[in-house]
Design an enzyme around this catalytic site. Structure first.
Site, PDB file in Angstrom:
ATOM      1  N   ASP A  38      -8.470  -4.951  28.309  1.00 15.80           N
ATOM      2  CA  ASP A  38      -7.935  -4.381  27.311  1.00 15.80           C
ATOM      3  C   ASP A  38      -7.561  -5.496  26.235  1.00 15.80           C
ATOM      4  OD1 ASP A  38      -7.794  -1.998  27.933  1.00 15.80           O
ATOM      5  OD2 ASP A  38      -5.476  -1.986  28.220  1.00 15.80           O
ATOM      6  N   ASP A  44      -7.941  -2.000  10.932  1.00 17.00           N
ATOM      7  CA  ASP A  44      -9.130  -2.452  10.148  1.00 17.00           C
ATOM      8  C   ASP A  44     -10.103  -2.870  10.638  1.00 17.00           C
ATOM      9  OD1 ASP A  44      -6.081  -2.908   9.160  1.00 17.00           O
ATOM     10  OD2 ASP A  44      -6.968  -2.981   7.103  1.00 17.00           O
ATOM     11  N   GLU A  67     -14.969  -5.768   3.277  1.00 16.24           N
ATOM     12  CA  GLU A  67     -13.794  -6.217   3.051  1.00 16.24           C
ATOM     13  C   GLU A  67     -13.368  -7.108   3.987  1.00 16.24           C
ATOM     14  OE1 GLU A  67     -10.192  -4.778   3.541  1.00 16.24           O
ATOM     15  OE2 GLU A  67      -9.230  -5.723   1.970  1.00 16.24           O
ATOM     16  N   GLU A  68     -13.649  -6.913   5.232  1.00 13.62           N
ATOM     17  CA  GLU A  68     -13.176  -7.418   6.584  1.00 13.62           C
ATOM     18  C   GLU A  68     -13.714  -8.774   6.803  1.00 13.62           C
ATOM     19  OE1 GLU A  68     -10.346  -7.014   8.353  1.00 13.62           O
ATOM     20  OE2 GLU A  68      -9.927  -5.486   6.713  1.00 13.62           O
ATOM     21  N   ASP A  87     -15.395  -0.941   2.353  1.00 16.78           N
ATOM     22  CA  ASP A  87     -14.105  -1.200   2.644  1.00 16.78           C
ATOM     23  C   ASP A  87     -13.913  -0.259   3.964  1.00 16.78           C
ATOM     24  OD1 ASP A  87     -11.524  -1.573   3.130  1.00 16.78           O
ATOM     25  OD2 ASP A  87     -10.878  -1.381   1.098  1.00 16.78           O
ATOM     26  N   LEU A  89     -11.248   0.487   5.954  1.00 13.02           N
ATOM     27  CA  LEU A  89     -10.084   1.056   6.049  1.00 13.02           C
ATOM     28  C   LEU A  89      -9.240   0.882   4.809  1.00 13.02           C
ATOM     29  CD1 LEU A  89      -9.196   3.261   7.857  1.00 13.02           C
ATOM     30  CD2 LEU A  89      -7.980   1.721   9.111  1.00 13.02           C
ATOM     31  N   ASP A  90      -9.588   1.485   3.732  1.00 14.86           N
ATOM     32  CA  ASP A  90      -8.860   1.419   2.473  1.00 14.86           C
ATOM     33  C   ASP A  90      -7.194   2.027   2.671  1.00 14.86           C
ATOM     34  OD1 ASP A  90      -8.285   0.686  -0.593  1.00 14.86           O
ATOM     35  OD2 ASP A  90      -8.226   2.745  -0.617  1.00 14.86           O
ATOM     36  N   GLU A 236     -14.868  -1.509  -3.857  1.00 20.18           N
ATOM     37  CA  GLU A 236     -13.932  -0.595  -4.459  1.00 20.18           C
ATOM     38  C   GLU A 236     -14.294   0.032  -5.730  1.00 20.18           C
ATOM     39  OE1 GLU A 236      -9.658  -1.703  -2.259  1.00 20.18           O
ATOM     40  OE2 GLU A 236     -10.059  -3.095  -3.736  1.00 20.18           O
TER      41      GLU A 236
HETATM   42  P1  AFP Z   1      -3.891  -1.963   1.689  1.00 23.25           P
HETATM   43  O1  AFP Z   1      -5.429  -1.658   2.336  1.00 23.25           O
HETATM   44  O2  AFP Z   1      -3.598  -3.294   1.981  1.00 23.25           O
HETATM   45  O3  AFP Z   1      -3.105  -0.915   2.050  1.00 23.25           O
HETATM   46  O4  AFP Z   1      -4.357  -2.033  -0.088  1.00 23.25           O
HETATM   47  C1  AFP Z   1      -4.842  -0.671  -0.771  1.00 23.25           C
HETATM   48  C2  AFP Z   1      -5.136  -1.201  -2.279  1.00 23.25           C
HETATM   49  O5  AFP Z   1      -5.914  -2.406  -1.985  1.00 23.25           O
HETATM   50  C3  AFP Z   1      -5.921  -0.172  -3.123  1.00 23.25           C
HETATM   51  O6  AFP Z   1      -6.173   1.089  -1.886  1.00 23.25           O
HETATM   52  C4  AFP Z   1      -4.378   0.716  -3.744  1.00 23.25           C
HETATM   53  O7  AFP Z   1      -4.848   1.006  -4.649  1.00 23.25           O
HETATM   54  C5  AFP Z   1      -3.749  -0.637  -3.950  1.00 23.25           C
HETATM   55  O8  AFP Z   1      -3.831  -1.647  -2.837  1.00 23.25           O
HETATM   56  C6  AFP Z   1      -2.236  -0.498  -4.308  1.00 23.25           C
HETATM   57  O9  AFP Z   1      -1.773  -1.586  -4.564  1.00 23.25           O
HETATM   58  P2  AFP Z   1      -0.243  -1.693  -5.101  1.00 23.25           P
HETATM   59  O10 AFP Z   1       0.513  -1.682  -3.893  1.00 23.25           O
HETATM   60  O11 AFP Z   1      -0.044  -3.082  -5.769  1.00 23.25           O
HETATM   61  O12 AFP Z   1       0.133  -0.525  -5.946  1.00 23.25           O
END
Ligand code: AFP
Length: 287
Positions: A38, A44, A67-68, A87, A89-90, A236
């Protein structure tokens, strides 16, 4: 299998991963079985592994950029025609709240061994993992939208084009005192005057998906906290700019079309992002 077929397999696996546990726990780390027993991994990282497995062995892909991962990873296929950025897992910081997250991908064609800009893109898309898992991809004739059903993506819309205007704008307005270009505040004031309303989820895929369906604006402009922009160019901004173009929308980095930005040396380079439907773009151009 085409590159898109492989991406579909990966997005299906990521979708199953996201529904495999409770979101309060999934929000942090997940226990997985591997040959050594495990192991605890972040979602991500697991999603990145899934995307890489789907893409690295495809005979048409020369390289990938995630991204990773720190740098571009080259495959064995030195003559592969395509570079794929993604990316995996955005919006992953939203998982513990049970809010939709997504996977973004973008396929670039090498021309004379080079990728100059977003003009080398030949396909882009995203998966959005919500009540439904949807896959949205570009075609020569608008967007195709697929619904995941029994581990298969079924096309539910063909040649989709976004509305020419909408009543929602998506921007993190808490940054307004930090915005560097004073046209942004004037433009937002104009939208408010036009009786538009704000929505901001904080996951680009989800905020962009709503903008594509309802019309309007998605923006993450330059601010003093992120003077080079908050969002990443190659996995993105470019893909979403291309998706908007295919759907009849527009993009800008506050200065020019995002697709005209030179392909960066650093795959994690950032940019300002504005994505509009037609009427909102024309209004912005008046400033
Ligand atoms: P995470 O993948 O760290 O959750 O970030 C997502 C992101 O890059 C994008 O998807 C959003 O548009 C942006 O962050 C939101 O950013 P704020 O928290 O500054 O509004």
């Amino acid at each position: 299998m085409s590159i898109l077929d492989n991406i579909k397999v990966a997005c299906c696996q990521i979708s199953n991963l996201l529904t495999s546990g409770n979101c309060l726990q999934l929000g942090s780390k997940i226990s997985v079985n591997n040959s050594c027993g495990d192991e605890v991994k972040k979602l991500d990282v697991l999603s990145n592994d899934i995307m890489k497995e789907a893409l690295l062995n495809h005979p048409d892909i020369r390289a990938i950029g995630s991204e990773e991962d720190e740098d571009i990873i080259y495959t064995e296929n030195k003559d592969g025609k395509y570079f794929v950025s993604f990316d995996p897992l955005d919006g992953s910081s939203n998982i513990k709240f049970n809010i939709s997250v997504g996977t973004i991908f973008c396929v670039f064609e090498y021309i004379d061994g080079q990728i100059e800009s977003g003009r080398n893109i030949v396909m882009a898309g995203y998966a959005i993992y919500g009540f439904n898992t949807l896959l949205v991809t570009t075609t020569d004739n608008g967007l195709d939208i697929y619904l995941l059903n029994n581990n298969r993506f079924e096309k539910i819309s063909e040649g989709y084009r976004m509305p020419i205007s909408g009543n929602i704008y998506a921007i993190n307005e808490s940054n307004k005192y930090r915005w560097l270009d004073n046209r942004i505040q004037k433009y937002v004031d104009l939208l408010i005057n036009d009786k538009k309303t704000v929505r901001w989820i904080g996951c680009m895929v989800t905020d962009v998906h709503r903008t594509l369906i309802k019309g309007g604006l998605f923006a993450y402009p330059l601010d003093s906290k992120s003077p080079n922009g908050r969002l990443r160019l190659i996995y993105e901004a470019y893909p979403m700019a291309y998706i908007f173009q295919c759907a009849g929308g527009y993009s800008s980095n506050e200065n020019k079309n995002i697709l005209d930005i030179k392909f960066p040396e650093d795959i994690h380079s950032r940019t300002s992002v504005m994505l509009f439907s037609k009427k909102e773009y024309e209004q912005f151009c008046t400033f």
